[in-house]
Enzyme design. Structure first.
Site, PDB file in Angstrom:
ATOM      1  N   MET A  66       6.603  -0.480   0.345  1.00  0.00           N
ATOM      2  CA  MET A  66       5.540  -0.669  -0.646  1.00  0.00           C
ATOM      3  C   MET A  66       5.257  -2.125  -0.995  1.00  0.00           C
ATOM      4  SD  MET A  66       5.110   2.352  -0.613  1.00  0.00           S
ATOM      5  CE  MET A  66       6.121   3.723  -0.151  1.00  0.00           C
ATOM      6  N   CYS A 120       0.650   4.704  -1.524  1.00  0.00           N
ATOM      7  CA  CYS A 120       1.849   4.030  -1.016  1.00  0.00           C
ATOM      8  C   CYS A 120       1.755   3.606   0.449  1.00  0.00           C
ATOM      9  CB  CYS A 120       3.092   4.899  -1.233  1.00  0.00           C
ATOM     10  SG  CYS A 120       2.987   6.553  -0.546  1.00  0.00           S
ATOM     11  N   MET A 121       1.017   4.346   1.284  1.00  0.00           N
ATOM     12  CA  MET A 121       1.070   4.058   2.719  1.00  0.00           C
ATOM     13  C   MET A 121      -0.279   3.712   3.343  1.00  0.00           C
ATOM     14  SD  MET A 121       4.226   4.352   2.935  1.00  0.00           S
ATOM     15  CE  MET A 121       4.157   3.748   4.604  1.00  0.00           C
ATOM     16  N   LYS A 144      20.971  11.120  -3.852  1.00  0.00           N
ATOM     17  CA  LYS A 144      19.883  12.024  -4.205  1.00  0.00           C
ATOM     18  C   LYS A 144      19.879  13.249  -3.287  1.00  0.00           C
ATOM     19  CE  LYS A 144      16.537   8.967  -3.888  1.00  0.00           C
ATOM     20  NZ  LYS A 144      17.212   7.679  -3.743  1.00  0.00           N
ATOM     21  N   GLY A 149       7.500   6.096   2.145  1.00  0.00           N
ATOM     22  CA  GLY A 149       8.163   6.322   0.874  1.00  0.00           C
ATOM     23  C   GLY A 149       8.498   7.772   0.600  1.00  0.00           C
ATOM     24  N   GLN A 150       7.621   8.689   1.027  1.00  0.00           N
ATOM     25  CA  GLN A 150       7.806  10.103   0.715  1.00  0.00           C
ATOM     26  C   GLN A 150       8.238  10.876   1.964  1.00  0.00           C
ATOM     27  OE1 GLN A 150       4.893  11.739  -2.351  1.00  0.00           O
ATOM     28  NE2 GLN A 150       3.667  10.167  -1.373  1.00  0.00           N
TER      29      GLN A 150
END
Length: 795
Positions: A337, A170-171, A80, A374-375
């Site tokens: 997650m 998510c966090m 990615k 996650g981000q």
């Protein structure tokens, strides 16, 4: 650069597995483009924070390569990151501001017209319905400067705490876990602990696909040190689990019992570190403090054989995991997650911290309880700038009068300007969003930036109408499911078209320089925020409204680090000039210019806060001179971390006669979130052209389902129809669906549960009770679905 499917597969493998044996990426997939210049930056995708160089030729980005001096990735990239630039020049890029007309179609307008219209509407709602009638919903993909600017505008300008961001989804449970255990958010240690660990415990994390560069580091460490033990606790035997020395299979949401059982075995076999427990921890249930004997008594109920019946995790595996965890000499746990997106996510985080505290596996090299983000900028952008409804910059609550006063002073506001009452958390915010005529929806307008809630929220059927009825302003680079519901669409710049800071999982802030100009009339989000502020009378509060995005970024960053100056999250020494020069960024706390940044917190000699007199004075901290380890943000002022007595509690939904399966969701290696970028990169889109449902062969036989058959998966909230993938990866009775697909019939978030953790307010994406039925035989699937028509409808 073109990349064949064959190259893509090789690169994926290289990134996720083969490269992890210590080999360099295959030369054929390394960037060989001849460019005019290479510009230092950070990867646009997951929270690893890979350092990159962006190759520019003739004013366009033509290649990306890894930064070999980066401490996060040492020059390696996953597929990615390597191909990210390709989506920048996709023909679907949004290039002009647009306002939806009475006929339902969008019309191109000038920036002045669009911004005047947005400001006029916001003023109208503020006047008629109050300061909290207009909400902001941001993203862990905005830069730190952008999140900070929107947060300052809302809380300091509008005096509203209706500020949220998708890291809530998510966090938030990881944040809750860190704060309730250690008193302060974010990890004690760093990625560098991976190479010093003797045992690595991966929980609720398909690291090989979601954080492939971190997985590469783990694999390389294992290869070089075969005695290092790797334990994986997951409902699915993912690629990550396949490399484990020990797999702890569990039913979704039941692993709290496994963690308690491991603690029981550790104590029963005298593998715990009583000296560390006595010196640095307390046992608590949140109300009272107890003796260690009480904790021993509490965990006694979690005998491995009892837990096996509850979780399906073999008792012998629990015993072996406990021994390896406690006796390795240095154990590091990593999760994401699978631990957080739960109605008991905070508790699950607490119990992982418990294991580290009772064994002394914290505050030393190779030992840490580490939440992977996650981000790319969930930590730096949203958590650290306090861009959530209950926080202020520096990750302190809006309820904290002293910190509110401090922020008001730095921002030049009158005392009492910032509202001490938290706004609505994400799910409540969207549940409260609706049209003017709906008296049950107090939020009438919302601005979203760099996120796609109309695809990413759980239980979507509940929230779509509110987004459609409200006045919705969307900042993005492509048409999405959310722009289909918007009233105004503002074209945003890509990261490499504007620059800015990202802060990754290990407290490391890294600056990306602007490399190229955005297409058409697209603008950086920070410019859009500042222009709205100017039109609403807050130009003095947000003065960085110039066209030069890097100058605006620097002003916002300097403003931000001034707020953090004497806090435990201090970035005061990480000036913009310094971030430009640093090849690998800086880890906070970094309290003064010249400080090298902090590898490990709470350890004298490593953590500068032990000697930071202004910090200690402001927060009233007294750290004993002889304290080598001291959890200085402990609310009780004793420098101790909390070992929690958390009772077992399962998920909000468990399978029953009507809905007999667990459903869990997640990512695949190629795609990022809702696929709006990665599905526009041809090599990636070809590799995963649509989502699917994983079914165990035993379950498939019961329902007469064969590979490729269409299967309808139904929960109490919604349904989706997906092709079957028959695999033994999951336990019988457990289904898995990735959530990247934009084809509405395959959007699994209609099925997911929006029940939230009572502490973190994070929804339980990972667990839902569902039923299935064979919908049809195999058919030709609609592939690589993207939304190209800005005027297309949601359904």
């Amino acid at each position: 650069m073109s990349l064949s499917r064959r190259d893509f597969i090789k690169l994926s493998i290289a990134s996720a597995t083969a490269a992890s044996i210590g080999l360099s990426l295959p030369k054929k997939v390394e960037s060989k483009e001849i460019v005019d210049k290479w510009v230092k930056g950070t990867c646009r995708f997951c929270g690893t924070g890979c350092g990159v160089y962006v190759g520019v030729k003739d004013g366009k980005v033509v290649a990306i390569k890894g930064n070999p001096e980066a401490k996060t990735n040492f020059g390696f990239l996953c597929v990615k990151g390597f191909l990210a630039y390709k989506c920048m020049y996709h023909p679907d890029r949004l290039k002009y501001p647009m306002i939806r007309q009475k006929d339902g179609k969008f019309k191109r307008v000038s920036w002045d017209e669009a911004l005047d219209y947005v400001a006029k509407k916001f003023k109208y709602f503020h006047k008629k319905y109050g300061k909290d009638s207009v909400a902001y919903y941001g993203s862990g993909q905005c830069t730190t400067e952008e999140s900070y600017t929107f947060n300052k505008l809302w809380k300091g300008g509008f005096r509203s705490n209706m500020v949220e961001g998708n890291p809530r989804l998510c966090m938030a449970s990881a944040v809750g876990g860190y704060i309730t255990t250690f008193g302060s958010d974010e990890p004690v240690g760093s990625y560098a602990d991976i190479e010093n660990a003797k045992c690595i415990f991966l929980v609720g994390s398909n690291t090989s696909e979601c954080h492939p560069i971190i997985f590469r580091r783990i694999m390389r460490h294992k290869l070089r040190n075969p005695d290092v033990k790797i334990i994986v606790c997951e409902p699915r035997k993912t690629n990550t689990a396949k490399i484990a020395d020990l797999w702890l299979p569990v039913d979704p949401g039941t692993d709290l019992a496994v963690f308690h059982s491991m603690a029981r075995e550790i104590i029963k076999n005298n593998w715990h570190d009583k000296k560390f427990i006595d010196a640095h921890t307390r046992i608590t249930d949140g109300k009272n403090v107890y003796s260690f004997d009480k904790y021993v008594e509490f965990v006694e109920q979690f005998k491995p054989e009892v837990v096996e019946k509850l979780t399906r995790c073999p008792a012998e595996n629990i015993r072996k995991a406990a021994k390896w965890f406690a006796t390795s000499g240095a154990t590091m746990t990593l999760w994401t997650m699978g631990l957080n997106q739960r109605t008991r996510g905070v508790w699950a985080n607490n119990l992982i911290h418990n294991l580290h505290l009772i064994t002394g596996n914290i505050c030393k090299p190779g030992a840490d309880s580490f939440s992977l983000t996650g981000q790319p900028n969930a930590c730096g952008g949203v958590r650290e700038t306090g861009s959530l409804c209950h926080l202020l910059p520096g990750t302190k609550p809006v309820k904290d009068k002293k910190w509110r006063t401090h922020v008001e002073k730095v921002w030049g506001l009158k005392p009492g300007t910032i509202d001490p009452k938290p706004g609505f958390h994400t799910m409540k915010m969207f549940d409260s969003l609706g049209g003017e005529n709906d008296p049950n929806k107090p939020i009438k307008a919302m601005l979203t930036s760099t996120t796609n809630p109309a695809q990413s929220l759980p239980n979507l059927n509940r929230y779509i109408k509110g987004m459609k009825d409200a006045f919705l302003v969307v900042l993005d680079i492509f048409p999405t499911k959310t722009t289909q519901l918007a009233d105004v669409v503002l074209p945003a710049a890509f990261l490499y078209e504007k620059g800015g800071v990202y802060g990754c999982s290990e407290r490391r802030s890294q600056l990306t320089e602007k490399a190229v100009n955005p297409p058409g009339e697209a603008k950086p989000d920070i410019w859009i925020a500042a222009q709205i502020a100017k039109r609403m009378g807050f130009e003095k509060l947000i003065p960085w409204n110039m066209d030069d995005s890097m100058k605006a970024n620097e002003m916002a960053w300097t403003d931000y680090i001034t707020v953090t100056k004497d806090s435990d999250h201090s970035l005061w020494g990480a000036t913009y000039d310094r971030l430009k020069k640093e090849k690998a960024g800086i880890q906070w706390p970094c309290p003064y210019p010249g400080h090298p940044g902090t590898y490990k917190r709470y350890v004298r000699g490593m953590d500068p806060m032990f000697e930071h007199e202004e910090f200690k004075r402001f927060f009233g901290k007294k750290i004993p001179d002889d304290a080598k380890i001291y959890f200085y943000m402990d609310k009780k002022g004793e420098g101790r971390a909390n070992i929690w007595l958390r009772p077992y509690k399962g998920p909000a939904e468990v399978p029953d006669a009507e809905y007999p399966f667990y459903l869990t969701t997640g990512r695949v290696i190629a795609h990022w979130h809702t696929g709006t970028m990665t599905m526009r990169i041809p090599e990636i889109a070809r590799s995963y052209p649509y989502a699917y449902i994983e079914i165990h062969p035993d379950d498939a036989r019961k329902y007469n389902i064969f590979e490729g058959d269409l299967v309808e998966v139904i929960s109490r909230r919604g349904k989706a129809i997906l092709p079957a993938r028959i695999t033994k990866n999951s336990l019988p009775g457990v289904l898995f669906v990735p959530w990247f697909d934009q084809e509405i019939s395959r959007m699994i978030n209609f099925v997911c549960n929006d029940a939230v953790d009572p502490g973190s307010k994070e929804p339980e994406f990972k667990i839902a009770a569902v039923k299935i039925r064979k919908y049809s035989g195999s058919i030709q699937m609609k592939e690589k679905v993207i939304i190209s028509d800005i005027n297309s409808s949601y359904y």
